[in-house]
Design an enzyme around this catalytic site. Sequence first.
Site, mmCIF file in Angstrom:
data_model
loop_
_atom_site.group_PDB
_atom_site.id
_atom_site.type_symbol
_atom_site.label_atom_id
_atom_site.label_comp_id
_atom_site.label_asym_id
_atom_site.label_seq_id
_atom_site.Cartn_x
_atom_site.Cartn_y
_atom_site.Cartn_z
ATOM 1 N N ASP A 144 4.267 -9.971 72.147
ATOM 2 C CA ASP A 144 4.806 -11.265 72.531
ATOM 3 C C ASP A 144 5.930 -11.563 71.534
ATOM 4 O O ASP A 144 6.074 -10.858 70.528
ATOM 5 C CB ASP A 144 3.692 -12.313 72.468
ATOM 6 C CG ASP A 144 4.168 -13.695 72.853
ATOM 7 O OD1 ASP A 144 5.073 -13.796 73.695
ATOM 8 O OD2 ASP A 144 3.633 -14.675 72.302
ATOM 9 N N ASP A 146 7.240 -15.302 70.501
ATOM 10 C CA ASP A 146 6.994 -16.486 69.670
ATOM 11 C C ASP A 146 5.649 -16.403 68.965
ATOM 12 O O ASP A 146 4.619 -16.144 69.581
ATOM 13 C CB ASP A 146 7.034 -17.747 70.541
ATOM 14 C CG ASP A 146 8.406 -17.961 71.154
ATOM 15 O OD1 ASP A 146 9.370 -18.086 70.400
ATOM 16 O OD2 ASP A 146 8.493 -17.998 72.405
ATOM 17 N N ASP A 429 -0.275 -14.296 70.217
ATOM 18 C CA ASP A 429 -0.953 -15.369 69.477
ATOM 19 C C ASP A 429 -1.857 -16.219 70.360
ATOM 20 O O ASP A 429 -2.744 -16.898 69.856
ATOM 21 C CB ASP A 429 0.086 -16.284 68.810
ATOM 22 C CG ASP A 429 0.878 -17.092 69.829
ATOM 23 O OD1 ASP A 429 1.647 -16.491 70.588
ATOM 24 O OD2 ASP A 429 0.724 -18.330 69.874
#
Length: 585
Positions: A144, A146, A429
């Site tokens: 990912d 961010d 995250d």
Amino acid sequence: MWQRSTTSRVSLCAGLNIPAFACGSFASAGATMNGQNCCKDGQNCGPTRNLAANHNPVAAAVTSQRHQIVGKNRGEESLTKSGRAFSSTAPQINNKTYLWARYNEMKRLVHDLIPPGVCSLLNPSTIYANNEVNLEEVDIYGFDYDYTLALYSSALDEMIYNKAREFLVQHYKYPEGISKYDYIPNFATRGLHYDIQKGLLMKIDAFHYIQLGTVYRGLKPVPDDEVMKLYGGSNHVPLHQVSGFYGKGPKMKQFMDVFSIPEMTLLAAANDYFISNDIEYDPVHLYKDVSDAIGMVHIKGYMYKWIMQDLEKYILRGDETYAVLHRLASHGKKLFLITNSPFSFVDKGMKYMVGKEWRDFFDVVIVQADKPHFFNDCVKPFRRLDSNGDLQWDRIKSLDKGQIYKQGNLVDFLKLTGWRGSKVFYFGDHLYSDLADLMLRHGWRTGAIVPELEVETKVVNTEQYAQSLTWLQALTGLLERMQVHSVSKKVLQEWLKEREELRAVTKNLFNPHFGSIFRTCHNPTYFSRRLCRFSDLYMASISCLLNYDLSYTFYPRRTPLQHEAPLWMDQNETILGVNRLFLLW
């Protein structure tokens, strides 16, 4: 093995390996449980009060002694033919002096077992295993963007909060008084639940129990007795109300990503304004409006604009991101990126962290993927972007290196790449949007990025935490041991009161409002259980990979179940502490 030891001081800190990050539930042990007791099917393997007895000598001795005494009592119990009444020949203890003597001896021993300065054992760059993973078997690494490839400073949270508060007042016509509520750093923590209809922010454990003392209406804590009344005389929240698979239920919303911190703070501030000014309002409307206001910050591109205007202020540790990607690529690993962020934003951030030729590292780059839908449906086809970021009309028959793709879905991704199963490792995250479907439906390896680990590790490494937790565990064991006798109830009540005070102390070391994101008293949090369920490995940042060889095998720590004896140990010297504790009895 149980011979009397003459060793005067041993290190107990080996038994304190990340007690806040455990994946099971135990009341009289303080060690890590990132391992086998998290069931593969998502079910709870059962409460595990003395799971870590092999790590914590205080807990081990108390637990072992309890088993000896209880077993003895059971052997001596007699069942009468009438009334099925039990009688016991266990010694009756009524002497308060005896109880306090045991208490003081235990307290002295706990103090002796923790020499000053020896508890800074945890490395914040450690990778923790929930499942056995051999990196040598991994050929493809996915990321990912961010809070995975790009970590952001806490200054971003305040910017998001301020802009969303502005939307709330100007666009949704909320009272101007809300503008006076400034952002409160470190008020909220990730993984909290929000009761939409009652307007309450709270922490819930893995067994769906609200942790009393962590329920807030606005910015003020709700008394425990009021919480019990609000939930029908219990602090348990039924499964269907807690959340759906993606953390959204009919009455509860779980905030799982780091971006949700300013949203929770704004909800608390807005609720507090209405309550403090005795203004009637609908909590359901407030929740929706705050959620929409936060969404506008992202949809209208404000967050992207702030970061791109000051990359140095907002992006952290970019050189480490470069080091990870370079290392993986140089070892012949294939790399891919799947993110919900737009290409212009990702491109500028990656150029800052990795360099102008950052795309050379990646075999596939997918932006605006619309996760979690990317992973769990096959509606949207892939579209290609040209060098200017404009959409192209051609049909996608392959995913080529050097190209940028938008939207798409995992079904087509698997067909076009052939990348399947445990040879693929994806890092993100968000436990639900990034990891859950990949692990449960597709058998990919998953790695959770948990930035909070770095801060919580610093707390766990303090002497105050080590002493408070160890004495808390020892006191719990003492209560458990002594309750089988006819003892002074007043003494036990005093110990119980001290136990609650110690729990408050350890909670406040992490966050005075909600405590650790990983623990509710002795149980794991709802967040912690999902972390164990949806990730093979978890770490503070992807830079932790730099500390391990790419042929390294991660082994989850085996911790005993309720019915198992702790016959294995991580530290040889732990046995010395156990021996000394037996002298007390």
